[in-house]
Scaffold this motif. Structure first.
Motif, mmCIF file in Angstrom:
data_model
loop_
_atom_site.group_PDB
_atom_site.id
_atom_site.type_symbol
_atom_site.label_atom_id
_atom_site.label_comp_id
_atom_site.label_asym_id
_atom_site.label_seq_id
_atom_site.Cartn_x
_atom_site.Cartn_y
_atom_site.Cartn_z
ATOM 1 N N LYS A 18 79.386 -81.194 111.957
ATOM 2 C CA LYS A 18 79.011 -82.313 111.092
ATOM 3 C C LYS A 18 80.095 -83.377 111.129
ATOM 4 N N LYS A 19 79.671 -84.621 111.219
ATOM 5 C CA LYS A 19 80.609 -85.745 111.170
ATOM 6 C C LYS A 19 81.134 -85.861 109.747
ATOM 7 N N GLY A 20 82.352 -86.319 109.614
ATOM 8 C CA GLY A 20 82.933 -86.500 108.292
ATOM 9 C C GLY A 20 84.418 -86.256 108.315
ATOM 10 N N GLU A 21 84.959 -85.947 107.130
ATOM 11 C CA GLU A 21 86.391 -85.699 106.996
ATOM 12 C C GLU A 21 86.620 -84.257 106.574
ATOM 13 N N TYR A 22 87.466 -83.571 107.343
ATOM 14 C CA TYR A 22 87.829 -82.191 107.063
ATOM 15 C C TYR A 22 89.274 -82.191 106.587
ATOM 16 N N ASP A 23 89.506 -81.853 105.318
ATOM 17 C CA ASP A 23 90.848 -81.825 104.747
ATOM 18 C C ASP A 23 91.278 -80.386 104.496
ATOM 19 N N ASN A 24 92.469 -80.040 105.003
ATOM 20 C CA ASN A 24 93.055 -78.736 104.747
ATOM 21 C C ASN A 24 92.113 -77.594 105.132
ATOM 22 N N CYS A 25 91.393 -77.763 106.238
ATOM 23 C CA CYS A 25 90.452 -76.743 106.707
ATOM 24 C C CYS A 25 91.081 -75.927 107.842
ATOM 25 N N THR A 26 90.599 -74.712 108.016
ATOM 26 C CA THR A 26 91.052 -73.831 109.081
ATOM 27 C C THR A 26 89.868 -73.475 109.967
ATOM 28 N N PHE A 27 90.067 -73.621 111.260
ATOM 29 C CA PHE A 27 89.058 -73.245 112.246
ATOM 30 C C PHE A 27 89.660 -72.123 113.080
ATOM 31 N N SER A 28 89.040 -70.944 113.058
ATOM 32 C CA SER A 28 89.572 -69.847 113.864
ATOM 33 C C SER A 28 88.480 -69.273 114.765
ATOM 34 N N ASN A 29 88.868 -69.033 116.015
ATOM 35 C CA ASN A 29 87.967 -68.481 117.027
ATOM 36 C C ASN A 29 86.683 -69.300 117.170
ATOM 37 N N CYS A 30 86.792 -70.615 117.085
ATOM 38 C CA CYS A 30 85.625 -71.495 117.228
ATOM 39 C C CYS A 30 85.584 -72.084 118.639
ATOM 40 N N ASN A 31 84.387 -72.383 119.098
ATOM 41 C CA ASN A 31 84.202 -72.942 120.431
ATOM 42 C C ASN A 31 83.770 -74.402 120.332
ATOM 43 N N PHE A 32 84.633 -75.287 120.860
ATOM 44 C CA PHE A 32 84.357 -76.722 120.915
ATOM 45 C C PHE A 32 84.222 -77.179 122.370
ATOM 46 N N GLU A 33 84.103 -76.254 123.310
ATOM 47 C CA GLU A 33 84.106 -76.598 124.734
ATOM 48 C C GLU A 33 82.996 -77.588 125.066
ATOM 49 N N ASN A 34 83.393 -78.714 125.679
ATOM 50 C CA ASN A 34 82.469 -79.790 126.074
ATOM 51 C C ASN A 34 81.736 -80.441 124.897
ATOM 52 N N VAL A 35 82.156 -80.174 123.674
ATOM 53 C CA VAL A 35 81.482 -80.703 122.486
ATOM 54 C C VAL A 35 81.912 -82.154 122.246
ATOM 55 N N HIS A 36 80.977 -82.982 121.807
ATOM 56 C CA HIS A 36 81.299 -84.350 121.406
ATOM 57 C C HIS A 36 81.742 -84.291 119.946
#
Length: 189
Positions: A21-39
């Motif tokens: 989702k577009k927007g603002e992520y404050d103080n968030c944690t992303f673990s083991n996520c896949n963003f490969e080739n993602v816009h």
């Protein structure tokens, strides 16, 4: 109106299947996520951590990274030179950054620790007071780069031409000083 996400944890999300989702992520944690080739364009990440994520070839055009840490991430071929430079502050620990571009970015005080930076482009980048702690810089491009006060004491495999880069008060160890002399065709034994 943009979405706002505060202090949320995202784990094992494949953003190639579920659109971020577009927007603002404050103080968030992303673990083991896949963003490969993602816009992942036009998103704001403020004081966020990315741990064990795959960002390879992700599109980060106009994305804001404000006080963001990447830990053990695969980030091959990322064009950081396209990010939103306002308040840009990023640090990398145990990351694969091969073939990425930091062209013309202002990255003073950035820390790269235990990173693989093979063939990474630092052309015209401002890296004042940056630290390259135990980093592999094989084939990394330094051209008209401002490396004033930067620390290369534990870096390896770099080739930096002192005549084409600013190196005032940069730190090197006796073991790695040959990386400054390669262009002069001097044999060091």
């Amino acid at each position: 109106m943009e979405d706002f996400f505060d202090s949320e944890a995202y784990s094992k999300i494949d953003f190639t299947k579920i659109k971020i989702k577009k927007g603002e992520y404050d103080n968030c944690t992303f673990s083991n996520c896949n963003f490969e080739n993602v816009h992942a364009s036009n998103i704001q990440f403020v004081e966020c951590e990315f741990i064990h994520c795959n960002f390879s070839n992700a599109v980060v055009k106009d994305t804001a990274f404000k006080d963001v840490r990447f830990i053990n991430c695969k980030m091959i071929g990322v064009k950081f030179n396209e990010v939103n430079q306002f308040l840009l502050q990023i640090n990398f620990i145990d990351c694969q950054l091969n073939f990425s571009s930091f062209y013309q970015l202002k990255l003073s005080d950035t820390k790269f620790k235990n990173c693989n930076l093979e063939e990474t482009d630092f052309t015209e980048t401002r890296l004042i007071n940056a630290v390259f702690d135990n980093c592999n810089l094989q084939g990394a491009i330094f051209d008209q780069t401002d490396l004033e006060k930067s620390d290369f004491r534990t870096a390896s495999n770099f080739n930096i031409n002192p005549q084409q880069n600013r190196l005032k008060n940069a730190k090197f160890s006796r073991n790695t000083i040959d990386g400054l002399l390669l262009n002069h065709k001097i044999i060091i034994e």
